[in-house]
Write a protein that holds these residues in place. Structure first.
Motif, PDB file in Angstrom:
ATOM      1  N   GLY A 255      11.743  -1.549   6.376  1.00  0.00           N
ATOM      2  CA  GLY A 255      11.038  -1.748   5.289  1.00  0.00           C
ATOM      3  C   GLY A 255      10.769  -0.909   4.327  1.00  0.00           C
ATOM      4  N   ALA A 256      10.723   0.577   4.731  1.00  0.00           N
ATOM      5  CA  ALA A 256      10.583   1.549   3.947  1.00  0.00           C
ATOM      6  C   ALA A 256      11.829   1.895   3.229  1.00  0.00           C
ATOM      7  CB  ALA A 256      10.604   3.005   4.820  1.00  0.00           C
TER       8      ALA A 256
ATOM      9  N   LEU B 136       5.699   4.822   1.815  1.00  0.00           N
ATOM     10  CA  LEU B 136       4.786   5.765   2.837  1.00  0.00           C
ATOM     11  C   LEU B 136       4.269   4.488   3.690  1.00  0.00           C
ATOM     12  CD1 LEU B 136       3.733   8.125   0.469  1.00  0.00           C
ATOM     13  CD2 LEU B 136       4.829   8.931   2.299  1.00  0.00           C
ATOM     14  N   ASP B 137       3.721   3.633   3.149  1.00  0.00           N
ATOM     15  CA  ASP B 137       2.818   2.587   4.221  1.00  0.00           C
ATOM     16  C   ASP B 137       3.841   1.962   5.011  1.00  0.00           C
ATOM     17  OD1 ASP B 137       0.601   2.957   2.870  1.00  0.00           O
ATOM     18  OD2 ASP B 137       0.591   1.253   1.565  1.00  0.00           O
ATOM     19  N   ALA B 138       5.059   1.775   4.716  1.00  0.00           N
ATOM     20  CA  ALA B 138       6.222   1.058   5.915  1.00  0.00           C
ATOM     21  C   ALA B 138       6.461   2.259   6.743  1.00  0.00           C
ATOM     22  CB  ALA B 138       7.155   0.664   5.058  1.00  0.00           C
ATOM     23  N   ALA B 139       6.707   3.427   6.281  1.00  0.00           N
ATOM     24  CA  ALA B 139       7.180   4.793   7.171  1.00  0.00           C
ATOM     25  C   ALA B 139       6.155   4.834   8.035  1.00  0.00           C
ATOM     26  CB  ALA B 139       7.436   6.038   6.095  1.00  0.00           C
ATOM     27  N   LEU B 140       4.902   5.122   7.689  1.00  0.00           N
ATOM     28  CA  LEU B 140       3.745   5.199   8.490  1.00  0.00           C
ATOM     29  C   LEU B 140       3.684   4.154   9.664  1.00  0.00           C
ATOM     30  CD1 LEU B 140       1.120   6.940   6.148  1.00  0.00           C
ATOM     31  CD2 LEU B 140       2.384   8.231   8.002  1.00  0.00           C
ATOM     32  N   ALA B 141       3.966   3.165   9.462  1.00  0.00           N
ATOM     33  CA  ALA B 141       3.906   2.045  10.332  1.00  0.00           C
ATOM     34  C   ALA B 141       5.060   1.918  11.240  1.00  0.00           C
ATOM     35  CB  ALA B 141       3.630   0.748   9.678  1.00  0.00           C
ATOM     36  N   GLY B 142       5.993   2.652  10.990  1.00  0.00           N
ATOM     37  CA  GLY B 142       7.126   2.853  11.884  1.00  0.00           C
ATOM     38  C   GLY B 142       8.119   1.757  11.567  1.00  0.00           C
TER      39      GLY B 142
ATOM     40  N   GLU C  66       4.587   2.632  -6.004  1.00  0.00           N
ATOM     41  CA  GLU C  66       6.090   2.511  -5.140  1.00  0.00           C
ATOM     42  C   GLU C  66       6.230   3.379  -4.021  1.00  0.00           C
ATOM     43  OE1 GLU C  66       9.051   2.836  -8.483  1.00  0.00           O
ATOM     44  OE2 GLU C  66       7.836   1.219  -9.482  1.00  0.00           O
ATOM     45  N   HIS C  67       5.513   4.760  -4.291  1.00  0.00           N
ATOM     46  CA  HIS C  67       5.861   5.589  -3.259  1.00  0.00           C
ATOM     47  C   HIS C  67       4.952   5.284  -2.169  1.00  0.00           C
ATOM     48  CE1 HIS C  67       7.199   9.359  -5.923  1.00  0.00           C
ATOM     49  NE2 HIS C  67       8.032   8.481  -5.896  1.00  0.00           N
TER      50      HIS C  67
ATOM     51  N   ALA D 252       0.912  10.529   1.191  1.00  0.00           N
ATOM     52  CA  ALA D 252       0.228   9.514   1.066  1.00  0.00           C
ATOM     53  C   ALA D 252      -1.295   9.580   0.535  1.00  0.00           C
ATOM     54  CB  ALA D 252       0.143   8.643   2.228  1.00  0.00           C
ATOM     55  N   GLU D 253      -1.768  10.824   1.047  1.00  0.00           N
ATOM     56  CA  GLU D 253      -3.186  11.435   0.477  1.00  0.00           C
ATOM     57  C   GLU D 253      -3.027  11.522  -1.013  1.00  0.00           C
ATOM     58  OE1 GLU D 253      -7.211  12.779   0.010  1.00  0.00           O
ATOM     59  OE2 GLU D 253      -6.411  11.336   1.364  1.00  0.00           O
TER      60      GLU D 253
END
Length: 261
Positions: free
Chosen positions: A235-236, A225-231, A220-221, A156-157
């Motif tokens: 959505g991911a 990543l945002d969905a994955a980091l939110a669990g 798009e990445h 993400a960074e």
């Protein structure tokens, strides 16, 4: 800032410091940081088909030249010449290595004709994306929670600072490898690995730059990543499917206007 290894610090210009460390240029620092922070998962492919292997069971093989399209699709290869190019090895280990390349779909052995580098057809490209759309979202949805969070955060960074990426296509490959890295099903993994070499060759043949819009790809990445980091793994997976569908549509558009040898 996290992930900086002992002995390194950030600097504008490369120079040896007086403190026992080395000051790295910004681009070099981020290259070191990204590779170390993300971890070894991106390099596990060194033993798979997606990245060229300089040796297989101790025997040099022409995989690099096939993946890099130095040996062009549909080009005939001479076994004796290959043995000479690979250090004058004997035919027996070379044939074993070529057999593995045939299993990976990189070459075709034609009776009474010889060896030919496998071509890439429009159907191959369609099948490649069909496989990716079936496997990648499934793997992320089902096993994504086993991906180390720090590796997702590191990507993400990186996506927020894409100017630090030296090879964007390699970064894109490694990101998708991370999403697949926790898939435990060896049969799905084996089938998926077989198409990664095809993806590499297709990019080279069509031109790396023309196939990837860096800004759009980063966005798009980040959605993935945002969905994955939110669990939110559903959505991911949905964001990943959308990302692959866009890539497929672009690839199929490109292949209609170019000649793939």
């Amino acid at each position: 800032m996290v992930g900086l290894q002992p002995g390194y610090k950030l600097a504008e210009h490369e120079e040896e410091t007086g403190s026992g460390g080395f000051a790295l240029p910004v681009r070099t620092f981020w290259n070191v940081f990204w590779r170390r922070r993300i971890g070894e998962c991106a390099y596990e492919r060194a033993g798979r088909t997606g990245k060229a292997q300089p040796e297989a069971a101790g025997v040099p093989v022409p995989q690099n030249k096939i993946l890099n399209c130095e040996y062009r699709p549909n080009e005939f290869l001479n076994e004796q010449k290959l043995c000479a190019e690979m250090g004058n090895i004997s035919r027996t280990p070379m044939r074993d290595a070529l057999g593995r390349l045939e299993q990976e779909g990189l070459i075709t052995i034609l009776p009474k004709k010889g060896l030919m580098v496998s071509g890439i057809t429009e159907e191959d490209v369609h099948s490649m994306f069909e496989m990716r759309l079936l496997v990648e979202p499934y793997a992320l949805r089902t096993y994504g929670n086993a991906i180390p969070r720090e590796q997702l955060e590191a990507y993400a960074e990186l996506m927020h600072h894409s100017e630090r990426i030296e090879d964007f296509c390699e970064s894109d490959d490694d990101f998708h490898e991370l999403l697949m890295s926790t898939l435990p099903n060896k049969y799905l993994r084996s089938a998926y690995d077989r198409i990664t070499g095809l993806n590499t060759r297709f990019r080279i043949m069509t031109g790396k730059v023309s196939m990837i819009n860096q800004e759009q790809t980063c966005e798009e990445h980040l959605q993935i990543l945002d969905a994955a980091l939110a669990g939110d793994w559903d959505g991911a997976a949905m964001a990943l499917q959308h990302h692959l569908e866009l890539a497929r549509d672009k690839a199929e558009g490109v292949i209609k206007v170019i000649r793939l040898w």
